[in-house]
Scaffold this motif. Structure first.
Motif, PDB file in Angstrom:
ATOM      1  N   THR A  68      10.328   5.560   2.941  1.00 17.28           N
ATOM      2  CA  THR A  68       8.892   5.704   2.989  1.00 17.28           C
ATOM      3  C   THR A  68       8.597   6.362   4.348  1.00 17.28           C
ATOM      4  O   THR A  68       9.006   5.752   5.313  1.00 17.28           O
ATOM      5  N   VAL A  69       7.959   7.330   4.442  1.00 15.16           N
ATOM      6  CA  VAL A  69       7.354   7.752   5.946  1.00 15.16           C
ATOM      7  C   VAL A  69       6.026   8.026   5.724  1.00 15.16           C
ATOM      8  O   VAL A  69       5.198   8.348   4.827  1.00 15.16           O
ATOM      9  N   VAL A  70       5.354   7.429   7.154  1.00 17.17           N
ATOM     10  CA  VAL A  70       4.128   7.234   7.143  1.00 17.17           C
ATOM     11  C   VAL A  70       3.240   8.099   8.271  1.00 17.17           C
ATOM     12  O   VAL A  70       2.269   8.450   8.319  1.00 17.17           O
ATOM     13  N   THR A  71       4.040   7.874   9.264  1.00 19.30           N
ATOM     14  CA  THR A  71       3.477   8.825  10.572  1.00 19.30           C
ATOM     15  C   THR A  71       3.875  10.032  10.669  1.00 19.30           C
ATOM     16  O   THR A  71       5.030  10.543  10.621  1.00 19.30           O
ATOM     17  N   GLY A  72       2.931  10.978  10.926  1.00 16.80           N
ATOM     18  CA  GLY A  72       3.288  12.341  11.263  1.00 16.80           C
ATOM     19  C   GLY A  72       4.367  12.655  12.198  1.00 16.80           C
ATOM     20  O   GLY A  72       4.233  12.018  13.449  1.00 16.80           O
ATOM     21  N   GLY A  73       5.460  13.465  12.033  1.00 12.66           N
ATOM     22  CA  GLY A  73       6.365  13.687  13.034  1.00 12.66           C
ATOM     23  C   GLY A  73       7.663  12.800  12.811  1.00 12.66           C
ATOM     24  O   GLY A  73       8.719  12.835  13.472  1.00 12.66           O
ATOM     25  N   GLU A  74       7.414  11.479  12.016  1.00  8.41           N
ATOM     26  CA  GLU A  74       8.526  10.573  11.836  1.00  8.41           C
ATOM     27  C   GLU A  74       9.684  11.039  11.278  1.00  8.41           C
ATOM     28  O   GLU A  74       9.824  11.907  10.541  1.00  8.41           O
ATOM     29  N   VAL A  75      10.704  10.536  11.874  1.00  2.91           N
ATOM     30  CA  VAL A  75      12.297  10.868  11.454  1.00  2.91           C
ATOM     31  C   VAL A  75      12.944   9.528  11.251  1.00  2.91           C
ATOM     32  O   VAL A  75      12.816   8.510  12.072  1.00  2.91           O
ATOM     33  N   LYS A  76      13.174   9.346   9.854  1.00  2.26           N
ATOM     34  CA  LYS A  76      13.981   8.132   9.480  1.00  2.26           C
ATOM     35  C   LYS A  76      15.521   8.596   9.121  1.00  2.26           C
ATOM     36  O   LYS A  76      15.593   9.813   8.232  1.00  2.26           O
ATOM     37  N   LYS A  77      16.394   8.008   9.352  1.00  3.48           N
ATOM     38  CA  LYS A  77      17.956   8.164   9.165  1.00  3.48           C
ATOM     39  C   LYS A  77      18.608   6.923   8.216  1.00  3.48           C
ATOM     40  O   LYS A  77      18.026   5.559   8.368  1.00  3.48           O
ATOM     41  N   LEU A  78      18.970   7.556   7.221  1.00  3.38           N
ATOM     42  CA  LEU A  78      19.552   6.550   6.200  1.00  3.38           C
ATOM     43  C   LEU A  78      21.235   6.991   5.963  1.00  3.38           C
ATOM     44  O   LEU A  78      21.467   7.864   5.083  1.00  3.38           O
ATOM     45  N   LYS A  79      22.245   6.417   6.894  1.00  2.00           N
ATOM     46  CA  LYS A  79      23.565   6.824   6.878  1.00  2.00           C
ATOM     47  C   LYS A  79      23.439   8.263   6.994  1.00  2.00           C
ATOM     48  O   LYS A  79      23.062   8.863   8.161  1.00  2.00           O
ATOM     49  N   ARG A  80      23.803   9.183   6.097  1.00  2.90           N
ATOM     50  CA  ARG A  80      24.206  10.660   6.139  1.00  2.90           C
ATOM     51  C   ARG A  80      22.831  11.282   6.062  1.00  2.90           C
ATOM     52  O   ARG A  80      22.722  12.544   5.875  1.00  2.90           O
ATOM     53  N   LEU A  81      21.888  10.587   5.432  1.00  2.00           N
ATOM     54  CA  LEU A  81      20.225  11.329   4.921  1.00  2.00           C
ATOM     55  C   LEU A  81      19.526  11.250   6.329  1.00  2.00           C
ATOM     56  O   LEU A  81      19.226   9.913   6.753  1.00  2.00           O
ATOM     57  N   THR A  82      18.800  12.043   6.577  1.00  2.00           N
ATOM     58  CA  THR A  82      17.829  12.238   7.431  1.00  2.00           C
ATOM     59  C   THR A  82      16.452  12.877   6.877  1.00  2.00           C
ATOM     60  O   THR A  82      16.561  13.800   6.174  1.00  2.00           O
ATOM     61  N   PHE A  83      15.318  11.845   7.012  1.00  2.00           N
ATOM     62  CA  PHE A  83      14.350  12.459   6.479  1.00  2.00           C
ATOM     63  C   PHE A  83      13.177  12.688   7.636  1.00  2.00           C
ATOM     64  O   PHE A  83      13.120  11.760   8.553  1.00  2.00           O
ATOM     65  N   GLN A  84      12.473  13.553   7.277  1.00  2.00           N
ATOM     66  CA  GLN A  84      11.384  14.075   8.424  1.00  2.00           C
ATOM     67  C   GLN A  84      10.084  14.238   7.761  1.00  2.00           C
ATOM     68  O   GLN A  84       9.901  14.931   6.918  1.00  2.00           O
ATOM     69  N   PHE A  85       9.013  13.718   8.250  1.00  2.00           N
ATOM     70  CA  PHE A  85       7.453  13.930   7.935  1.00  2.00           C
ATOM     71  C   PHE A  85       7.031  14.938   8.803  1.00  2.00           C
ATOM     72  O   PHE A  85       7.001  14.578  10.062  1.00  2.00           O
ATOM     73  N   GLY A  86       6.401  15.935   8.205  1.00  2.00           N
ATOM     74  CA  GLY A  86       5.819  16.907   9.202  1.00  2.00           C
ATOM     75  C   GLY A  86       4.634  16.234  10.009  1.00  2.00           C
ATOM     76  O   GLY A  86       4.035  15.268   9.716  1.00  2.00           O
TER      77      GLY A  86
ATOM     78  N   ILE B 248       0.666  -1.233  -0.079  1.00  2.00           N
ATOM     79  CA  ILE B 248       0.108  -0.071   0.191  1.00  2.00           C
ATOM     80  C   ILE B 248       0.819   1.210  -0.023  1.00  2.00           C
ATOM     81  O   ILE B 248       0.332   2.224  -0.483  1.00  2.00           O
ATOM     82  N   THR B 249       2.069   1.215   0.607  1.00  2.00           N
ATOM     83  CA  THR B 249       2.779   2.358   0.776  1.00  2.00           C
ATOM     84  C   THR B 249       4.108   2.438  -0.411  1.00  2.00           C
ATOM     85  O   THR B 249       4.571   3.670  -0.654  1.00  2.00           O
ATOM     86  N   GLU B 250       4.661   1.408  -0.844  1.00  2.00           N
ATOM     87  CA  GLU B 250       5.760   1.485  -1.655  1.00  2.00           C
ATOM     88  C   GLU B 250       5.541   1.146  -3.208  1.00  2.00           C
ATOM     89  O   GLU B 250       4.895   0.041  -3.614  1.00  2.00           O
ATOM     90  N   ALA B 251       6.246   1.985  -4.016  1.00  2.00           N
ATOM     91  CA  ALA B 251       6.225   1.455  -5.279  1.00  2.00           C
ATOM     92  C   ALA B 251       7.802   1.508  -5.826  1.00  2.00           C
ATOM     93  O   ALA B 251       8.641   2.262  -5.223  1.00  2.00           O
ATOM     94  N   PHE B 252       8.119   0.471  -6.817  1.00  2.00           N
ATOM     95  CA  PHE B 252       9.490   0.486  -7.158  1.00  2.00           C
ATOM     96  C   PHE B 252       9.706   0.696  -8.712  1.00  2.00           C
ATOM     97  O   PHE B 252       8.689   0.166  -9.211  1.00  2.00           O
ATOM     98  N   PHE B 253      10.718   1.265  -9.075  1.00  2.00           N
ATOM     99  CA  PHE B 253      10.615   1.877 -10.549  1.00  2.00           C
ATOM    100  C   PHE B 253      11.692   0.779 -11.321  1.00  2.00           C
ATOM    101  O   PHE B 253      12.642   0.484 -10.867  1.00  2.00           O
ATOM    102  N   GLY B 254      11.337   0.772 -12.733  1.00  2.00           N
ATOM    103  CA  GLY B 254      12.227   0.255 -13.478  1.00  2.00           C
ATOM    104  C   GLY B 254      13.363   1.313 -13.800  1.00  2.00           C
ATOM    105  O   GLY B 254      13.031   2.558 -13.588  1.00  2.00           O
ATOM    106  N   GLN B 255      14.243   0.956 -14.639  1.00  2.00           N
ATOM    107  CA  GLN B 255      15.392   1.639 -15.084  1.00  2.00           C
ATOM    108  C   GLN B 255      14.980   2.771 -16.033  1.00  2.00           C
ATOM    109  O   GLN B 255      15.833   3.539 -16.367  1.00  2.00           O
ATOM    110  N   GLY B 256      13.850   2.573 -16.653  1.00  2.00           N
ATOM    111  CA  GLY B 256      13.419   3.278 -17.894  1.00  2.00           C
ATOM    112  C   GLY B 256      13.658   2.984 -19.342  1.00  2.00           C
ATOM    113  O   GLY B 256      14.758   2.197 -19.100  1.00  2.00           O
ATOM    114  N   THR B 257      13.036   3.506 -20.341  1.00  3.12           N
ATOM    115  CA  THR B 257      13.317   3.116 -21.489  1.00  3.12           C
ATOM    116  C   THR B 257      13.497   4.440 -22.490  1.00  3.12           C
ATOM    117  O   THR B 257      12.360   5.330 -22.309  1.00  3.12           O
TER     118      THR B 257
END
Lengths: 114, 112
Positions: free
Chosen positions: B48-66, A100-109
C-alpha cells in the motif's frame, strides 16, 4: 497480512436453487466488507459494500433481490445468490477492510450453475 | 471509462529479465494498493502506498507512487517463474471513499 476466509471455494448448483457464500475475517474485525465478481481474464467488479448492522449498498446494475447480503457480525458477511441461473456462474470474491487504507481478500468462490 | 489504466495488459518475458508495470489515472488517489492474483484464488496484497513520491521495496519488487498521487509503477528485477500472475493496482479516490477502484490488471508470464 490479515486473513480473510471464504467458503466454499467452489460450488456447483442446479438452476433455480440458492447458494450461500460466507466471508470471514479471522484475525481482525471488519465493519465493512466488499463483494466482487470476476469474469475470466477480467478484473474485479464491485457488486456491493456490506456494512455490519445495516443494509448493504449495491452498485448500479446489481440486483439486490438476487444477491442478498447479510453482515450480521464484525467478522462475517454472507452473499446468497437466489434462484441461480447459468449466467450467474462466475468467480465471487469478498474482501474485508482492516483499516482506512487496506483491504484483504478471501480466496474466492467458483460458482457453476448447471 | 476506466478510472485506472494499467499497462501493459499482457507481458511475457524470460527468467532474469526486468520489467515495469504502470498504473495511470487522471484522478488523485488517497492510497493505492498493488495485488497479485493467481488463477482460482483471491488477490493477495503486496503493498500500500499513501504518500506522493513514496517508494517501497519488497525483495525484488519496487513500487512507486507518483508525486501527484495519480499514478504508480511496479518494477520487478530479475524476474522468476514464481512471479507469474495477474498484477492488479487498486486505489481509493480522495474524499474518504471506501471503495477500491481496480485496474484491469497485467497478466505476467515469466518463462524459465
Amino acid at each position: 497480512g490479515a486473513v480473510v476466509s471464504q467458503h466454499p471455494s467452489w460450488v456447483i448448483c442446479k438452476s433455480g436453487t440458492s447458494v450461500k457464500i460466507e466471508c470471514r475475517s479471522l484475525d481482525f474485525q471488519a465493519t465493512t466488507m466488499f463483494w466482487y465478481r470476476q469474469f475470466p481474464k477480467q478484473s474485479l467488479m464491485l457488486m456491493a459494500t456490506s456494512n455490519e448492522g445495516s443494509k448493504a449498498t449495491y452498485e448500479q446494475g446489481v440486483e439486490k433481490d438476487k444477491f442478498l447480503i447479510n453482515h450480521a457480525s464484525l467478522t462475517l458477511s454472507t452473499l446468497t445468490v437466489t434462484s441461480a441461473h447459468p449466467e450467474d456462474s462466475s468467480f465471487y470474491i469478498c474482501s474485508a477492510r482492516r483499516d482506512i487504507t487496506e483491504a484483504f481478500f478471501g480466496q474466492g468462490t467458483r460458482l457453476t450453475v448447471v | 471509462t476506466q478510472l485506472l489504466e494499467q499497462s501493459p495488459q499482457f507481458l511475457s518475458i524470460q527468467e532474469g529479465e526486468n520489467l515495469t508495470v504502470y498504473c495511470n489515472s487522471s484522478s488523485v488517489f488517497s492510497s493505492l494498493q498493488w495485488y497479485r492474483q493467481e488463477p482460482g484464488e483471491g488477490p493477495v496484497l503486496l503493498v500500500t502506498v499513501v504518500t506522493g513520491g513514496e517508494v517501497k521495496k519488497l525483495k525484488r519488487l519496487t513500487f512507486q507512487f507518483g508525486d501527484a498521487r495519480k499514478d504508480s509503477s511496479l518494477h520487478i528485477t530479475a524476474a522468476q517463474p514464481g512471479d507469474t500472475g495477474l498484477y492488479l493496482c487498486a486505489g481509493r479516490t480522495q474524499g474518504g471513499s471506501e471503495k477500491l477502484v481496480f485496474g484491469k490488471g497485467t497478466k505476467l508470464t515469466v518463462n524459465p
